[in-house]
Design a protein around this motif. Structure first.
Motif, PDB file in Angstrom:
ATOM      1  N   ARG A  89       0.819  -1.210   0.000  1.00  0.00           N
ATOM      2  CA  ARG A  89       0.000   0.000   0.000  1.00  0.00           C
ATOM      3  C   ARG A  89       0.854   1.260   0.000  1.00  0.00           C
ATOM      4  NH1 ARG A  89      -4.969  -1.081   4.216  1.00  0.00           N
ATOM      5  NH2 ARG A  89      -4.958  -3.342   4.156  1.00  0.00           N
ATOM      6  N   LYS A  90       1.984   1.205   0.684  1.00  0.00           N
ATOM      7  CA  LYS A  90       2.807   2.384   0.854  1.00  0.00           C
ATOM      8  C   LYS A  90       4.243   2.079   0.438  1.00  0.00           C
ATOM      9  CE  LYS A  90       0.427   4.585   4.753  1.00  0.00           C
ATOM     10  NZ  LYS A  90       0.605   5.125   6.105  1.00  0.00           N
ATOM     11  N   LEU A  91       5.010   3.150   0.271  1.00  0.00           N
ATOM     12  CA  LEU A  91       6.425   2.977  -0.034  1.00  0.00           C
ATOM     13  C   LEU A  91       7.116   2.201   1.070  1.00  0.00           C
ATOM     14  CD1 LEU A  91       8.690   3.688  -1.995  1.00  0.00           C
ATOM     15  CD2 LEU A  91       9.061   5.781  -0.708  1.00  0.00           C
ATOM     16  N   ARG A  95       0.645   8.488  -1.066  1.00  0.00           N
ATOM     17  CA  ARG A  95      -0.211   8.268  -2.231  1.00  0.00           C
ATOM     18  C   ARG A  95      -1.621   7.881  -1.803  1.00  0.00           C
ATOM     19  NH1 ARG A  95       1.447   7.764  -7.059  1.00  0.00           N
ATOM     20  NH2 ARG A  95      -0.255   6.328  -7.518  1.00  0.00           N
ATOM     21  N   TRP A 147       7.651   5.860 -11.860  1.00  0.00           N
ATOM     22  CA  TRP A 147       8.085   4.562 -11.339  1.00  0.00           C
ATOM     23  C   TRP A 147       8.794   3.786 -12.443  1.00  0.00           C
ATOM     24  CZ3 TRP A 147       6.566   2.896  -6.293  1.00  0.00           C
ATOM     25  CH2 TRP A 147       5.764   3.814  -5.614  1.00  0.00           C
ATOM     26  N   GLN A 189      -1.427   2.385  -5.507  1.00  0.00           N
ATOM     27  CA  GLN A 189      -0.038   1.973  -5.657  1.00  0.00           C
ATOM     28  C   GLN A 189       0.084   0.567  -6.229  1.00  0.00           C
ATOM     29  OE1 GLN A 189       3.092   3.389  -2.983  1.00  0.00           O
ATOM     30  NE2 GLN A 189       3.360   1.246  -2.414  1.00  0.00           N
ATOM     31  N   ARG A 190      -0.839  -0.319  -5.843  1.00  0.00           N
ATOM     32  CA  ARG A 190      -0.770  -1.683  -6.377  1.00  0.00           C
ATOM     33  C   ARG A 190      -0.935  -1.675  -7.890  1.00  0.00           C
ATOM     34  NH1 ARG A 190      -4.214  -5.340  -2.044  1.00  0.00           N
ATOM     35  NH2 ARG A 190      -2.980  -4.793  -0.221  1.00  0.00           N
ATOM     36  N   VAL A 226      -0.154   0.808  -9.870  1.00  0.00           N
ATOM     37  CA  VAL A 226       1.060   1.378 -10.446  1.00  0.00           C
ATOM     38  C   VAL A 226       2.133   0.305 -10.584  1.00  0.00           C
ATOM     39  CG1 VAL A 226       2.910   3.039 -10.085  1.00  0.00           C
ATOM     40  CG2 VAL A 226       0.571   3.684  -9.550  1.00  0.00           C
TER      41      VAL A 226
END
Length: 596
Positions: free
Chosen positions: A22-24, A270, A297, A414-415, A417
């Protein structure tokens, strides 16, 4: 004479484990866990094959275990665990039982450490009642036992061992494993981790009571770890919780020890969740600004590294691994330098992060956070215009590289991306390798894509099979010249001119042959580029007898065009996508957003 024995080991899922983030911070955590597990396997192999006494002297630093005494052929073990590839080749027989025990112990240690840390730090609810943690032990144990597939094989040579390992992977019965160890992809009650999942009583207890209990638990976790790590409204599964906690030094120091973790994390926000609590107005403004930002990315790996390494001696295999690991360790140094700094920031800060770089695989992101101006797609483009000739060249090996770059709109999950990153990299591979696929990803999920060989992007014409009468002075995108005669990235030529021309010509079905496409190339990129691109010789890849790449054509492999009638439409499509993607990569962010 007893033939030499080699052992090859790997585990799965790797890409899926990383992509479910989910996150960086989750990406860092998952990449770090993979590297840690690989490193533990290598250490266990050294221990088994060199003996306890010598291995302990090696750990104590009184005797260095270096190649060629080191039985681990690949990956080469450097001073950092991060970035250790997950395929391991060992010179000697490392028994399956010991290998599996080492791997299982390392993963169980991570899972159990995270569980015990939570139980120790949050023993009671806010009201003072005891959290009944015994109810969630079974779920944690299931994840400790069933999260991974483990593959092991031996062979008389390194190639035999790797071939046997691939055979075992291809014959796998499942495509994934869930927490109960069977093949269903349904997650059930274990989809969110809180102390009482085993106490779940859906027909005897109101759902709102259970939800309030979950929110209270995550509120306590957030208070303990900070909102940058977990927000009160963020409900995580057990593996997601492990990925998140492994990035917290207090948790790592709780028991695991000797783990290198990145010194700091700066969340991209994000998908930052809004909290019920009153938040600082300045932070809220910063989050609001960052939520509007586009990010770049990129994911890539070396082409046909297996072919390049086939029949190589152990020394060469180890040297290749050593060079790639050193390159991956230093890759972050090549990221664009941050040009906007404050007294609190170091001058070496970068406009991006390398999320992982293990072997010849790498994944990273280019971005700039509030209060500094957002990074532009043109800055990303200019970084890639020197990527292969300067950055990839430092690997010191004659293998090419394929990269997928995704310029992602701010509200794309994010997933998604990460999935587009992987697809863009595969698009570069399918188009013939040794090139980059640029993908513009909009909030709607629609995207534009253009694939270009590196030499054409960078303007390196030294590999051309037949040199033209005159060569262009710069790479293709940098040579664009609008109708007013303005050329060059720095002068901001108006890409709307070619963009609107292509849209009009497409509407009139004008792209029937290559005549119109080549005319556009001559008008907007010059006669030299028309003379170069209209030559069919540069449309196709050329490989040597040993499959080494001699030249990468615009359209890729000739063998993939079995029907000749597809060639001209494919070339026209390549020019059309050049105009559309080039427009988005070279415009200001406001113009890109309006065009989306």
């Amino acid at each position: 004479m007893t033939p030499p024995v080699y052992t090859a080991i790997t585990f799965a899922p790797v890409q899926g484990f990383i992509e479910k983030s989910r996150k960086l911070k989750d990406l860092y955590g998952s990449s770090f866990i993979l590297s840690y597990l690989s490193d533990r396997l290598c250490k266990a192999a050294q221990h088994h094959l060199v003996g306890t006494e010598r291995f302990e002297r090696h750990l104590a630093g009184t005797e260095r275990l270096v190649w060629p005494e080191d039985p681990v052929v690949s990956p080469a073990l450097i001073d950092v665990a991060q970035g250790t590839p997950n395929q391991i080749l060992i010179r000697g027989e490392f028994p399956y039982s010991e290998a599996h025990d080492a791997f299982s112990s390392a993963w169980t240690c991570i899972v159990e450490t995270c569980r015990r840390w939570i139980e120790t730090e949050i023993p009671h609810t806010r009201g003072g009642d005891r959290w009944e943690y015994e109810y969630w032990h079974r779920s944690w144990q299931a994840w400790a036992n069933h999260a991974w597939e483990f593959f092991w094989a031996t062979g008389a040579s390194s190639d035999d061992a790797k071939a046997a390992l691939n055979d075992r992977k291809f014959s796998r019965a499942w495509v994934g494993i869930n927490w109960t160890g069977e093949s269903s992809s349904l997650s059930g009650i274990d989809s969110r981790a809180w102390p009482h999942p085993g106490k779940h009583r859906p027909y005897s207890r109101p759902q709102r009571e259970e939800d309030a209990e979950v929110r209270a638990f995550y509120g306590q976790l957030s208070d303990l770890l900070g909102k940058a790590t977990i927000t009160p409204r963020e409900f995580l599964s057990i593996p997601e919780l492990v990925k998140r906690l492994i990035t917290v030094r207090e948790v790592v120091d709780f028991q695991i020890g000797n783990i290198e973790i990145p010194l700091s994390f700066r969340d991209l926000n994000r998908l930052s969740n809004k909290t019920d609590d009153a938040v600082n107005q300045e932070d809220e403004n910063a989050n609001r600004e960052e939520n509007k930002r586009w990010t770049g990315w990129f994911q890539g790996d070396g082409d046909r590294a297996g072919d390049y390494l086939r029949d190589k001696e152990d020394d060469e295999l180890h040297q290749f691994s050593q060079d790639m690991r050193m390159w991956g360790r230093d890759l972050w140094k090549h990221l664009p330098k941050q040009t906007f700094t404050t007294p609190q920031q170091k001058k070496l800060d970068k406009d991006g992060r390398i999320i992982y770089a293990g072997g010849d695989d790498f994944l990273g992101v280019l971005y700039r956070n509030h209060p500094y101006p957002e990074i532009t797609p043109l800055e990303c483009l200019q970084w890639f215009e020197r990527f292969k000739s300067t950055i990839w060249k430092e690997t010191k090996h004659p293998i090419t590289v394929s990269v997928g770059f995704v310029w992602a709109a701010p509200n794309v999950p994010q997933r998604d991306v990460l999935q587009h990153c992987r697809e863009a990299e595969q698009a570069a591979k399918r188009a013939g390798r040794d090139r980059i696929a640029f993908r513009i990803l909009f909030n709607s999920g629609n995207y534009l894509e253009w694939v270009c060989p590196w030499w054409l992007l960078e303007g390196d014409f030294s590999q051309l099979p037949t040199p033209p009468d005159s060569t262009p002075q710069a790479g293709l995108l940098a040579s664009y010249c609008d109708r007013r005669g303005i050329q060059g990235h720095e002068n901001s030529p108006n890409w709307t001119h070619i963009y609107t021309d292509v849209a009009t010509l497409e509407a009139r079905h004008a792209f029937q042959s290559t005549t119109v496409a080549l005319g556009l190339i001559e008008i907007y990129f010059g006669k030299a580029y028309r003379q170069l691109i209209e030559n069919p010789e540069i449309w196709w890849n050329r490989d040597g007898e040993k499959k080494q790449r001699e030249f990468s054509g615009i359209l890729g492999d000739r063998a993939s065009f079995k029907k000749g009638d597809r060639i001209e439409p494919t070339f026209n499509e390549w020019v059309i996508n050049l105009a559309k993607v080039g427009f988005h990569l070279t415009q200001s962010l406001n113009e890109v957003t309006q065009a989306a």
